[in-house]
Design an enzyme around this catalytic site. Structure first.
Site, PDB file in Angstrom:
ATOM      1  N   HIS A   1       1.335   4.006  -3.203  1.00  0.00           N
ATOM      2  CA  HIS A   1       1.040   5.422  -2.993  1.00  0.00           C
ATOM      3  C   HIS A   1       2.269   6.317  -3.149  1.00  0.00           C
ATOM      4  CE1 HIS A   1      -2.867   4.007  -1.736  1.00  0.00           C
ATOM      5  NE2 HIS A   1      -3.273   5.234  -1.958  1.00  0.00           N
TER       6      HIS A   1
ATOM      7  N   TYR B   1       0.837  -1.205   0.000  1.00  0.00           N
ATOM      8  CA  TYR B   1       0.000   0.000   0.000  1.00  0.00           C
ATOM      9  C   TYR B   1       0.869   1.251   0.000  1.00  0.00           C
ATOM     10  CZ  TYR B   1      -4.037   2.933   1.031  1.00  0.00           C
ATOM     11  OH  TYR B   1      -5.023   3.878   0.957  1.00  0.00           O
TER      12      TYR B   1
END
Length: 127
Positions: A30, A26
């Site tokens: 990002h 994650y």
């Protein structure tokens, strides 16, 4: 002197649970958000967007300002964006919604389906 004034920003705060085994993935995705996704966000009048993480609860906290004049229309433009839907399919797999009966980011708010991210009430703000 112009009569156009910028609408007052609507501040949005949301939370969702991150599956702890997906923390690194994650964070990595990002760090390299797809340019088309970033452009769609900006085109839909979203500014000052951040996501924070609390490792003790695995909660992600998102905050952004909406500066447009038609929130529903701009959110629908995001939902209809093919590249954003691809992004959501990836990131939704890393998350667990805190809204009962939520299905996905793409289906959030469609036909009464709860939003994927849980919206929070802002109880205090000072600029």
């Amino acid at each position: 002197m112009s009569n156009t004034t910028r609408p007052e920003a609507k501040r949005i705060h949301q939370i969702i649970k991150l599956k702890p085994e997906h923390y690194e993935a994650y964070k990595e995705c990002h760090a390299k958000v797809w340019p088309e996704v970033l452009q769609r966000i900006k085109s839909s009048h979203i500014e000052d967007y951040s996501i924070s993480y609390d490792p003790s609860t695995n909660i992600l906290f998102a905050s952004f300002k909406y500066t447009g004049t038609n929130f529903e229309e701009d959110m629908e433009a995001i939902r209809q964006d093919a590249r954003t839907r691809e992004w959501w399919k990836m990131t939704d797999g890393y998350q667990q919604s805190l809204n009962l009966r939520a299905v996905s980011s793409e289906m959030g708010g469609v036909n009464g389906t709860p939003a994927w991210w849980k919206e929070l009430e802002e109880v205090f703000y000072v600029a």
